[in-house]
Design a protein around this motif. Structure first.
Motif, PDB file in Angstrom:
ATOM      1  N   LEU A 164      -6.199   6.474   0.441  1.00  0.00           N
ATOM      2  CA  LEU A 164      -5.432   6.933  -0.722  1.00  0.00           C
ATOM      3  C   LEU A 164      -5.999   6.353  -2.003  1.00  0.00           C
ATOM      4  CD1 LEU A 164      -1.787   6.636   0.617  1.00  0.00           C
ATOM      5  CD2 LEU A 164      -2.999   8.736   0.078  1.00  0.00           C
ATOM      6  N   LEU A 165      -6.360   5.085  -1.950  1.00  0.00           N
ATOM      7  CA  LEU A 165      -6.829   4.398  -3.154  1.00  0.00           C
ATOM      8  C   LEU A 165      -8.118   5.019  -3.680  1.00  0.00           C
ATOM      9  CD1 LEU A 165      -6.334   1.720  -4.890  1.00  0.00           C
ATOM     10  CD2 LEU A 165      -8.168   0.761  -3.512  1.00  0.00           C
ATOM     11  N   LEU A 166      -9.031   5.341  -2.769  1.00  0.00           N
ATOM     12  CA  LEU A 166     -10.361   5.757  -3.213  1.00  0.00           C
ATOM     13  C   LEU A 166     -10.561   7.269  -3.223  1.00  0.00           C
ATOM     14  CD1 LEU A 166     -12.426   3.022  -1.373  1.00  0.00           C
ATOM     15  CD2 LEU A 166     -11.636   3.036  -3.723  1.00  0.00           C
ATOM     16  N   THR A 195      -5.323   3.748   5.906  1.00  0.00           N
ATOM     17  CA  THR A 195      -4.735   4.839   5.142  1.00  0.00           C
ATOM     18  C   THR A 195      -4.654   4.496   3.662  1.00  0.00           C
ATOM     19  OG1 THR A 195      -3.413   5.452   7.046  1.00  0.00           O
ATOM     20  CG2 THR A 195      -2.680   6.290   4.922  1.00  0.00           C
ATOM     21  N   ALA A 196      -4.245   3.257   3.373  1.00  0.00           N
ATOM     22  CA  ALA A 196      -4.099   2.850   1.980  1.00  0.00           C
ATOM     23  C   ALA A 196      -5.456   2.892   1.265  1.00  0.00           C
ATOM     24  CB  ALA A 196      -3.499   1.451   1.906  1.00  0.00           C
ATOM     25  N   VAL A 231       3.157  12.833   4.032  1.00  0.00           N
ATOM     26  CA  VAL A 231       2.586  11.557   3.569  1.00  0.00           C
ATOM     27  C   VAL A 231       3.682  10.585   3.122  1.00  0.00           C
ATOM     28  CG1 VAL A 231       1.069  10.451   1.900  1.00  0.00           C
ATOM     29  CG2 VAL A 231       0.353  12.542   3.012  1.00  0.00           C
ATOM     30  N   PRO A 232       4.653  11.022   2.295  1.00  0.00           N
ATOM     31  CA  PRO A 232       5.709  10.074   1.909  1.00  0.00           C
ATOM     32  C   PRO A 232       6.506   9.552   3.110  1.00  0.00           C
ATOM     33  CG  PRO A 232       5.730  11.968   0.472  1.00  0.00           C
ATOM     34  CD  PRO A 232       4.773  12.287   1.563  1.00  0.00           C
ATOM     35  N   LEU A 233       6.675  10.392   4.149  1.00  0.00           N
ATOM     36  CA  LEU A 233       7.416   9.899   5.308  1.00  0.00           C
ATOM     37  C   LEU A 233       6.554   8.927   6.114  1.00  0.00           C
ATOM     38  CD1 LEU A 233      10.081  10.054   6.776  1.00  0.00           C
ATOM     39  CD2 LEU A 233       9.248  11.987   8.075  1.00  0.00           C
ATOM     40  N   ALA A 234       5.295   9.302   6.334  1.00  0.00           N
ATOM     41  CA  ALA A 234       4.428   8.483   7.183  1.00  0.00           C
ATOM     42  C   ALA A 234       4.046   7.177   6.499  1.00  0.00           C
ATOM     43  CB  ALA A 234       3.172   9.266   7.561  1.00  0.00           C
ATOM     44  N   VAL A 235       3.734   7.255   5.218  1.00  0.00           N
ATOM     45  CA  VAL A 235       3.265   6.078   4.501  1.00  0.00           C
ATOM     46  C   VAL A 235       4.418   5.441   3.716  1.00  0.00           C
ATOM     47  CG1 VAL A 235       1.644   5.197   2.801  1.00  0.00           C
ATOM     48  CG2 VAL A 235       0.950   7.034   4.341  1.00  0.00           C
ATOM     49  N   LEU A 282      -0.223   3.508  -6.780  1.00  0.00           N
ATOM     50  CA  LEU A 282       0.582   2.286  -6.848  1.00  0.00           C
ATOM     51  C   LEU A 282       0.925   1.809  -5.443  1.00  0.00           C
ATOM     52  CD1 LEU A 282       2.973   3.268  -9.777  1.00  0.00           C
ATOM     53  CD2 LEU A 282       0.957   1.814  -9.871  1.00  0.00           C
ATOM     54  N   GLY A 283       1.275   2.777  -4.591  1.00  0.00           N
ATOM     55  CA  GLY A 283       1.628   2.424  -3.217  1.00  0.00           C
ATOM     56  C   GLY A 283       0.468   1.789  -2.481  1.00  0.00           C
TER      57      GLY A 283
END
Lengths: 197, 581, 258
Positions: free
Chosen positions: B225-227, B221-222, B103-107, B189-190
């Motif tokens: 992650l948010l929800l 994607t965001a 996830v950190p690499l992709a997003v 936050l991201g």
């Protein structure tokens, strides 16, 4: 060199500046957080053989007082923002400080409530009711505390910010207000669910 | 291609700390994410390479005595891995690969670096929050790594951390939970930043239906992650309460552990955790795959030299996927004792969610029709993604139907299924992305020859690792078994484990070619022919290389859709989005 | 049976319901295989035909969408058939069509780290009370032998005897963490969840001894939480019961002497 647009002025299509858009997104995620915890509450309560009435175990008068405190603080929050809108910095300072003070008062009352529970040997580990009570109110209390800390920071830098960029300053108070109203709203849910039902 | 821009001199040069460590520039943060995530991917891979020895040769002493003694007697007794350590490795492999690697690499990395460039923005909407997001992720990683050294070792209850097992586990589990709180904060936050940036900061003329597909993928994607993360945060808070304050959210009454009655109030429900966990973790699957699809779509359009087939269906599919992913979670829980009504609902939603995936895959394959395919290294990886994701997606069907899931649930079939989605699927796409955007970041190309060696070896061995898993699963071998030969049917298919282990180790060898290529090319790679070496159309190629602080020299304006390749009657076969004609 | 019951695909199936699951798995894999081969054929054809060559240019025009529409509608139809025609009815019959308790053998299976406790009701057909306070190494179930119903109960650890061609109803629960009761040759798998008792049923069509596995990570001994199901003829089963009865009588008389 490009600058980041819409940090202060609203976007022509969405009608909001970046910060306001961001705070709404943040609140959406907060809804999911408390929504999940409320769901957990419902599931645990439905699955339990017996469930106490909140009013029998918890201090309803104190909680009512706390509800009043928070609602009042929301009103002062709106007043502080409105004062900035009409360029009255002095009034803003009064109302905003009142908001912080009312938030602190809420926490003080809450701590008396907690203290009384501990005295009677009621801890999170006592049973599922107390577990969910302490978890929900505790998490909400942390949100209040977070709000107070940020608001205090905003108040301490208010003067210089106001002199430099009054519109930006007003926006910040608006965002802080949105968060504060949300925290208030969570309590409006918590109060009947935990204390009355 | 320009090495130095006069513009950079206009600004006060930030000091070393502000420039490289506590930078608010989305490109620096993207690179920080990339380096950290790649480290964690390697680390998580190393954990599984240890496991692969135990699985291939259960109970045999480790062949590298030095490493065994380094790990210590608490983990390896005279070179033989202990089951406790095995469980730690398994749980942490999953956690690290998903939350700290992919996830950190992709997003975090690709999303941060590429997305603002593709929408023509000078930076993210909230640069300081962006920096905070990276450092929260970093701290989460430190806590997770540190948990290996606390008494009792790291978390060992699987990446899913099902209670009551996780409740009664050693201290490492508390670290896991705290680490997760940091990682959730980082994602939160991201994601706020990503959504706000895409909505508010698009360049003039860049309407939503002119966005590159990669931006759409990051956008959805965001939202996921948010929800989806907050419910896991809620679950994490409840488990922390259980572990630290003695509550019983996940503990029913009358538990007896190791012959002793557990001293808790009881009254909780272990399935509550599973509902909250999978409410996150199913959308999480799409968090892992959507950015990969975005990368692949970019590279396919660029290297087929023609517009993507079905851009709008792709966008609608990805939106629909995002929405549906919130209502399929309980298909992970069919065998917890689910009744007919609930299982029917979740089977139906699961079948429905397979349709947009079919649409996406079909669109990407049809995009090849009438193309003029350049077999560049990024294109090879992107093309390989398609059949690999196909296998991963298709093998989800028997798991999504409750009745066939009875036999396959929690077997290696499941492991094979989701690894095909995430490893041969997403990871190959991420490699494609690295090869594709490397010249934008550094101004140099990665070596074609080393890249091709890396590609072919990776493709062969990654299949060698994961394809046999379907046969193991069919035979009935459960996942997370320290010694699969305990069971008669495990013994029968044990030769597969040896094939898989050698494939895994050789897969590691193949990555050496990548690492050499990466490091070598940063300084010694062939210089990119221009700011736009792939003759691409999207906005990230309209900046200087590497892009300066603020990205664009003048605010770009967009006149076209994202993939105007081979437009008839033009001299070149690509029409950049910002070219007015 | 000389052949091994296990191999590189599904193990043999000796349950009355398992053939339906196998059928569904087979159909699914034919469908998946067909779709994959179809996709791959088109994919490889494109890779060869549309490779970059001198003088060859990509076409800006996109082909019509009929091809993908047909494919997508086809997928929807096949998935609906598999869901409505197979999966839902199979699941419903497993969950609702329980055999008559009078015809069936009913047992309680209580999982713990890391073994399976099997509890038979004995001759009276009624399960004795189990109490957490009574659990001890010799009585892992906490069975109350003073309870009138509990006197004749039979318990067994890790060895589960059942009768061929006679349905079994198992009430599954757990003492500590979540386990999962898995008999590969019987196509049966069910989580054992502490705090709840979940009924399942199955019926074996042939005798033999087979593995019971734990399918859910339950701690460091998860891998060795292996049980054995012994499918007996009625005579052999009765014989085993008699033997167990005398063993437990002996044990309880020793207990009273002490």
């Amino acid at each position: 060199m490009m600058e980041i647009p819409y940090t202060v002025k609203p976007h022509p299509v969405t009608g909001v500046y970046n910060g306001k858009f961001g705070i709404w997104l943040f609140l959406a995620s907060e809804v999911m957080l408390f929504g999940a915890l409320f769901s957990a509450y419902v599931l645990l309560r439905v699955g339990a053989d017996t469930w106490p009435r909140g009013s029998a175990l918890l201090n309803v008068p104190l909680a009512t007082l706390n509800t009043m405190l928070l609602i009042t603080s929301s009103v002062t929050m709106v007043m502080s923002w409105a004062s900035l809108k009409v360029n009255n910095f002095g009034k803003y300072r009064f109302y905003f400080a009142s908001t912080i003070f009312l938030g602190l008062a809420f926490l003080v009352v809450k701590s008396f409530e907690y203290g009384a529970k501990f005295e009677h040997n009621h801890f999170p580990s006592t049973d599922t009711f107390y577990a969910i009570y302490f978890t929900l109110t505790g998490l909400h209390g942390l949100h209040v505390l977070g709000g107070i800390l940020v608001n205090t920071y905003l108040l301490s830098t208010a003067k210089s910010m106001w002199n430099r960029d009054p519109e930006h300053m007003t926006n910040r108070i608006e965002c802080a207000g949105l968060y504060w109203h949300f925290v208030d709203l969570v309590w409006i849910f918590l109060f009947p669910v935990l204390y009355l039902l | 291609m320009s090495v130095q821009h006069p513009l950079e001199h206009r600004h006060e040069a930030p000091g070393f700390w502000r420039k490289y460590l506590f930078s608010t520039d989305h490109k620096t943060i993207g690179i920080q994410y990339a380096i950290t995530a790649m480290f964690f991917l390697l680390f998580g891979f190393a954990l599984i390479m240890l496991i692969r020895w135990q699985l291939a040769y259960p109970g045999k002493p480790f062949p590298i005595p030095f490493l065994a003694s380094l790990l210590g007697e608490a983990r390896m007794v005279s070179g033989i891995m202990l089951p406790e350590f095995y469980n730690e490795l398994g749980a942490m492999h999953g956690t690290i690969m998903i939350f700290l690697g992919v996830v950190p690499l992709a997003v975090g990395a690709f999303g941060n670096y590429v997305m603002p460039l593709q929408i023509g923005a000078p930076d993210m909407a909230f640069p300081r929050i962006n920096m905070a997001s990276y450092w929260a992720y970093f701290l989460g990683g430190i806590v997770m790594l540190g948990s290996f050294f606390v008494p009792g070792g790291a978390a060992s209850s699987g990446w899913t951390s099902y209670p009551p097992l996780a409740n009664i586990a050693t201290q490492g589990q508390t670290f896991w939970l705290i680490g997760m709180v940091f990682l959730i904060t980082s994602s939160l936050l991201g994601s706020i930043n990503f959504i706000a940036t895409i909505v508010q900061l698009r360049a003039k003329g860049l309407s939503f239906f002119r966005l590159p597909f990669f931006v759409w993928a990051q956008f959805v994607t965001a939202f996921l992650l948010l929800l989806a993360f907050p419910p896991l945060e809620a679950a994490g808070v409840l488990q922390l309460m259980d572990r630290l304050f003695g509550t019983s959210f996940f503990l029913p009454s009358g538990l007896v552990v190791g012959g002793k009655a557990l001293e808790v109030s009881g009254g909780g429900n272990p399935l509550l955790w599973q509902h909250l966990f999978w409410f996150l973790a199913h959308p999480e699957v799409y968090v892992l795959i959507l950015p990969a699809m975005g990368i692949v779509a970019e590279i396919i359009a660029n290297n087929t030299r023609k517009p993507l087939w079905g851009y709008k269906p792709l966008v609608y599919s990805v939106l629909f996927l995002g929405f549906m992913s919130f209502i399929v979670w309980a298909h992970h829980m069919f065998i917890t004792g689910m009744g007919t009504v609930m299982s029917t609902f979740f089977q139906a939603t699961t079948m429905i969610i397979s349709i947009p995936s079919v649409v996406i895959l079909t669109s990407l394959i049809i995009s090849l029709w009438g193309a003029s395919i350049r077999y560049t290294v990024p294109m090879l990886f992107a093309l390989a993604f398609l059949p690999m994701f196909g296998i991963g997606g298709l093998t989800g069907l028997p798991l999504g139907l409750a009745s066939s899931d009875i036999h396959l649930h929690d077997t290696y079939y499941v492991i094979g299924h989701f690894h095909y989605v995430v490893a041969p699927g997403t990871l190959l796409a991420l490699f494609a992305g690295v090869y594709y955007w490397f010249p934008k970041v550094t101004g140099r190309m990665m070596s074609e020859k080393l890249g091709k060696i890396h590609f072919w070896l990776s493709l062969i061995f990654i299949n060698g690792v994961f394809l046999p898993m379907f046969f193991q699963g069919m035979a009935g071998v459960s996942r997370r078994l320290y010694d699969p030969t305990t069971y008669a049917y495990g013994k029968v298919v044990q030769p597969l484990n040896i094939v898989m282990s050698y494939s895994a180790w050789l897969l590691a060898v193949a990555q050496i070619f990548f690492l050499i290529n990466l490091v070598y090319s940063i300084w010694k790679g062939e210089k990119a022919s221009s700011d736009n070496p792939w003759d691409a159309t999207t906005l990230e190629w309209a900046t200087p290389t590497p892009p300066p602080h603020g990205n664009f020299l003048t605010p770009p304006e967009v006149y076209h859709g994202p993939y105007e390749y081979s437009v008839p009657g033009r001299k070149t076969d690509f029409l950049p989005q910002n070219q007015s004609e | 049976m000389n052949e091994s019951p296990y191999g590189y695909w599904l193990p043999i199936d000796i349950s009355t319901h398992g053939y339906q699951i196998d059928q569904l798995i087979a159909l699914l894999h034919w469908f998946m295989g067909g779709l994959f081969v179809f996709w791959s054929a088109f994919f490889i054809y494109c890779l060869i035909r549309f490779r970059h060559r001198e003088g060859h240019q990509a076409s800006y025009r996109l082909i019509s969408g009929k091809f993908s529409k047909v494919l997508e509608v086809g997928v929807i139809i096949v998935e609906s058939v598999l869901l409505i025609g197979f999966s839902i009815p199979i699941w419903a019959s497993l969950k609702h069509d329980f055999p008559d308790a009078k015809e069936a053998l009913t047992v309680h299976i209580v999982a713990e780290q890391f073994s399976w406790n099997i509890h038979y009701p004995g001759r009276d057909g009624v399960f004795g009370k189990r109490d957490v306070q009574l659990t001890s190494p010799s009585n892992p179930l906490g069975l109350d032998r003073k309870d009138p119903y509990g006197k004749d109960d039979i318990t067994s650890i890790n060895v589960f005897h059942m009768v061929v061609n006679k349905p079994v109803i198992v009430h599954l629960s757990s003492k500590d963490v979540i386990h999962s009761f898995f008999i590969p040759v019987m196509r049966i798998k069910q989580d054992a969840i502490p705090g709840s008792s979940i009924p399942i049923w199955f019926e074996a069509t042939q005798t033999g001894k087979f593995d019971i596995a734990c399918a859910q990570l339950c701690g460091l001994g998860h891998y060795r939480m292996r049980g054995e199901v012994s499918i007996d003829t009625q005579e052999a089963f009765d014989q085993w019961m008699l033997q167990k009865e005398s063993e437990s009588e002996q044990a309880s008389s020793e207990e009273t002497h002490q």
